[in-house]
Motif scaffolding. Structure first.
Motif, PDB file in Angstrom:
ATOM      1  N   LYS A 197       0.854  -1.197   0.000  1.00 39.06           N
ATOM      2  CA  LYS A 197       0.000   0.000   0.000  1.00 39.06           C
ATOM      3  C   LYS A 197       0.886   1.243   0.000  1.00 39.06           C
ATOM      4  CE  LYS A 197      -3.719  -2.380   2.450  1.00 39.06           C
ATOM      5  NZ  LYS A 197      -4.515  -2.463   3.681  1.00 39.06           N
ATOM      6  N   LYS A 198       0.473   2.243  -0.770  1.00 37.79           N
ATOM      7  CA  LYS A 198       1.318   3.416  -1.038  1.00 37.79           C
ATOM      8  C   LYS A 198       1.730   4.145   0.235  1.00 37.79           C
ATOM      9  CE  LYS A 198       1.571   7.436  -4.060  1.00 37.79           C
ATOM     10  NZ  LYS A 198       0.865   8.285  -5.040  1.00 37.79           N
ATOM     11  N   ASN A 202       5.656   4.592   1.556  1.00 33.39           N
ATOM     12  CA  ASN A 202       6.351   5.880   1.702  1.00 33.39           C
ATOM     13  C   ASN A 202       6.967   6.006   3.089  1.00 33.39           C
ATOM     14  OD1 ASN A 202       5.700   6.647  -0.894  1.00 33.39           O
ATOM     15  ND2 ASN A 202       3.797   7.672  -0.298  1.00 33.39           N
TER      16      ASN A 202
END
Length: 817
Positions: A197-198, A202
């Motif tokens: 998941k982004k 990050n």
């Protein structure tokens, strides 16, 4: 209704045992499945079900089976039919056949596992040193096997220590079945799912800003993933990112990368295969068409093709026609040495459809091959040595027995003492398929069956490409020694021919059918020869590691500089083997790259492959070896073959000596000149006018066959008469004589003059076991089955004599020695 099962146990029991089948296991148990059964008070054994019925055993109470170990039969109906024939014909037992058939890793064993009592209070002062070591090991490992305790304490038996701990109520023992086979698992890496998941990804990158190496490894992981969908291993990732394994481990410890395992095949086939059509010469096409036509009338064909006639291409063409749907083909070879070269040719043609099976594979590798054949998965062509005969074929459509004359197909020890060629013929009948026996020098038994119209016969008498057969030159060693035209064991004629071949960039094969340096070391002062303490043979000199070795039991000692009897330094070596020839060749041809191929130099799994590849790739100039070299190998650059001493083959005390000598000399000669140019063969002998040498030079197989068959008929030898050899072994010399005389007397009362013996063989003691033989000859008019029934009755009576229990009796049907 109460059901019962008859099972085969892989222990020394001649009969089947019957167990009751619990109702909750009835639906899982099938004929051919493995089951765990109790035997004795505490032991569990594996067993294979061969019959399910409702008949209660009369003489004992049937114990219930404990567990069904397979969800499917591990033996199929075809194997069980073959088991029945092997047991009946070779007079062996089901347990012996089962052990020959199933890889050892599938034979489950009962293993004692030891663990500590719960809440036990251990007082260290009450324990001996050994007991303390055992307790400490169990504390670390939770439980430990008796086998591991024995290794740890360096003792052959640890029962005394274990019993002492049991008496002190410190340990528990638990008997449970342990399966030896473990699948091969390889570990790979994947990114933890949450980081796909982004937002989490990050955060992960920000957290790794202070660990730049770990961050670089992570980016390298994504790079590898983008390039290929193949799984990524830890070693591959570390190498690609140019970092240590510790950096990758840090990402695993942080739960960023996750480890997972994939089951891998230990035995891998080649992915690539060429679909080009197999092109045959005109003569090969005629032979191919003749084979197909003869198969319309006969199920078994003897295919006699001279050396280098291109038999293998015909085999491949026949195999190609069978590979439809899930058809299976069995390709039998006599030696592992032959499989190495042939496999590459077959795999080049058929790729992953090829499986190889032989004894150099590990137990786990053999299990994987066995299961692939059982489930009839991707592999359709099984190439193997004699043990491949027992694999679980379900759709066998064609069998090829290459080099069908070879005595390597005969199993000598342990039982069953079957002949793979004959067993393959029976296997073809069980599967209702065709079988081709291919050879340049047929065994007299096979050719006799052709003459009796039992086998079909196809002949190929031209070499591929119209290459001329090699020119055979016989060197009279008596004359050369007299004229002093010898250097070591090389005649000057042979040295000159080898030099010419090497100068032209050609390769040379030198054949000497004895390994080691010298078979005898003799004191010239007192005549003492070092003997093996356990066998009635002299020790063979092996200079490569400075040892004297027994080739029967493996005993070895350092080479003595003084006589062990009189301390004289006058020691002489008599005879010569491959090591001595190698040493002399290196001295005579210092610029040549010389290699040796015998049992001593090919003990490793890939040693055959390395030696053969080296010779094929022209890295080796001269290859020296034993009869491994004679068996169907195809070297394109060899133009000279030398036989160092043919007399060792001629004067062997065996009724098959002349037949074997002819076969070996013709086969080794066939390694020369296999391309455009005619090859040369040099045979060194003290008997240049011997009939067998003349038959070899004139390539007169029929002449030898007729001469030998007349003599064998006169002296009642195979194939006119059948033979059964009884082999008695015992440490007690007097008991051996008494036992062999007893059974021989019984047999002579029935079979009269057709019983020979008892007699001591040439080597009458091996591993401190004295040996005696009795031979039973069976005329063609006499019923073989009735003869065996009388023999088995005699053996039963013999076994009931208590004083003979220390004498081991082996039965060898159709013996080769």
């Amino acid at each position: 209704m109460q059901y019962y099962v008859d099972v085969i146990l892989p222990i020394n029991l001649k009969q089947l045992l019957t167990y009751s089948l619990p109702k909750d296991l009835v639906e899982y148990c099938q004929v051919g499945t493995r089951v765990a059964v109790p035997l004795g008070k505490k032991n569990l054994y594996t067993a294979v079900v061969v019959n399910i019925h409702d008949k209660k055993p009369l003489h004992y109470e049937a114990k219930p089976i404990k567990e069904v170990l397979d969800g499917f039969p591990i033996l199929n109906i075809f194997q069980l039919k073959l088991f029945k024939w092997v047991k009946s014909y070779y007079l062996s037992s089901y347990n012996e056949i089962l052990k020959a058939c199933l890889p050892s890793a599938l034979l489950i064993q009962s293993e004692t596992l030891i663990q500590l009592q719960e809440d036990v209070n251990i007082i260290e002062e009450d324990l001996s040193d050994d007991e303390y070591l055992v307790v400490e090991a169990i504390e670390k490992q939770q439980q430990i096997s008796l086998k591991d305790i024995q290794k740890m304490l360096n003792k052959t038996s640890a029962l005394k220590v274990v019993n002492s701990l049991l008496e002190k109520n410190i340990i528990l023992i638990d008997k449970k079945v342990v399966e030896k086979y473990k699948p091969k698992l390889k570990t790979f890496l994947t990114l933890k799912e949450i980081y796909n998941k982004k937002e989490h990804f990050n955060t992960l990158i920000e957290n790794l800003n202070r660990a730049q190496k770990q961050k670089a490894v992570l980016f390298e992981y994504f790079k590898l993933k983008a390039q290929s969908e193949k799984p990524i291993s830890k070693a591959q990732l570390a190498k690609s990112a140019n970092v240590s394994d510790g950096v990758v481990k840090s990402l695993i410890d942080k739960n960023i990368l996750v480890e997972y395992t994939i089951k891998q095949d230990r035995v891998k086939g080649k992915d690539n295969s060429t679909s080009t059509e197999i092109l045959l010469s005109q003569d090969q096409n005629l032979a191919f068409a003749s084979i197909k036509e003869t198969f319309q009338k006969k199920d078994t064909i003897l295919f006699k093709g001279i050396t280098s006639s291109g038999k293998t291409e015909i085999y491949l063409k026949l195999i190609q026609e069978q590979l439809q749907d899930t058809n299976q083909v069995l390709y039998l070879l006599p030696e592992i040495a032959l499989t190495t070269q042939l496999i590459s040719r077959i795999q080049e043609k058929f790729g992953k459809k090829v499986l190889v099976y032989h004894s150099k594979y590990s137990a786990n590798e053999r299990v994987e091959i066995y299961k692939k054949v059982l489930h009839n998965s991707s592999a359709q062509i099984i190439v193997g040595t004699r043990s491949a005969i027992f694999l679980p074929y379900s759709n066998l459509k064609f069998i090829i027995v290459d080099e069908a004359h070879e005595n390597s197909y005969k199993q000598h020890d342990p039982s069953p003492r079957y002949h793979a060629r004959d067993t393959a013929i029976v296997l073809s009948k069980i599967h209702k398929t065709k079988i081709l026996l291919g050879t340049a020098t047929p065994s007299f038994e096979s050719f006799y069956n052709v003459r009796q119209d039992k086998f079909g016969f196809v002949e190929l008498n031209k070499r591929y490409g119209d290459v001329k057969p090699p020119k055979i030159n016989v060197i009279d060693l008596k004359d050369r020694y007299k004229r002093k035209q010898m250097q070591g064991h090389f005649s000057l004629d042979l040295i000159e021919r080898i030099q010419k071949s090497l100068k032209r960039g050609k390769q040379v094969i030198i054949f000497q059918n004895r390994r080691g340096y010298s078979p005898v070391m003799e004191c010239t002062t007192c005549g003492h020869v070092p003997q093996c303490p356990s066998c009635d043979v002299s020790l063979t000199v092996h200079k490569i590691n400075n040892t004297l070795r027994c080739h029967y039991c493996g005993y070895k000692m350092a080479i003595q500089k003084r006589c062990l009897a009189c301390s004289s330094t006058n020691l002489r070596l008599s005879g010569f083997g491959t090591e001595q020839i190698e040493q002399e060749a290196k001295s005579l041809f210092p610029k040549a790259n010389i290699k040796r191929m015998d049992l001593d130099s090919t003990r490793g799994k890939y040693d055959f492959e390395k030696l053969i590849s080296s010779f094929e790739n022209l890295e080796t100039d001269i290859l020296i070896g034993t009869q491994m070299l004679t068996k169907g190998l195809d070297f394109r650059n060899v133009d000279l073959v030398a036989v160092m001493h043919a007399d060792g083959l001629l004067f062997f005390p065996n009724f098959r000596a002349f037949e074997k000598c002819y076969q070996l000399l013709v086969q080794v000669s066939g390694r020369a000149g296999r391309t455009k140019e005619q090859g040369d063969v040099v045979i060194q002998t003290f008997n240049p006018n011997h009939p067998v040498i003349n038959y070899v030079v004139s390539e007169d197989y029929l002449g030898l066959y007729k001469t030998e068959m007349e003599q064998r008929k006169d002296f009642k030898y195979p194939p006119n008469f059948k033979m059964i050899k009884l082999i008695f072994k015992s440490r007690d010399y007097n008991r051996l004589n008494e036992a062999s005389d007893w059974l021989c007397t019984y047999l002579k009362q029935i079979f009269k003059s057709n019983v020979l013996g008892p007699e001591f063989p040439t080597v009458s003691r091996i591993r401190n076991q004295h040996i005696k033989h009795v031979i039973l000859k069976i005329p063609p008019s006499q019923s073989l089955s009735k003869t065996k029934a009388y023999l088995e009755e005699g053996v039963k009576r013999y076994e009931n004599v208590g004083s003979f229990k220390s004498v081991r009796l082996n039965i060898d049907v159709d013996p080769y020695n």
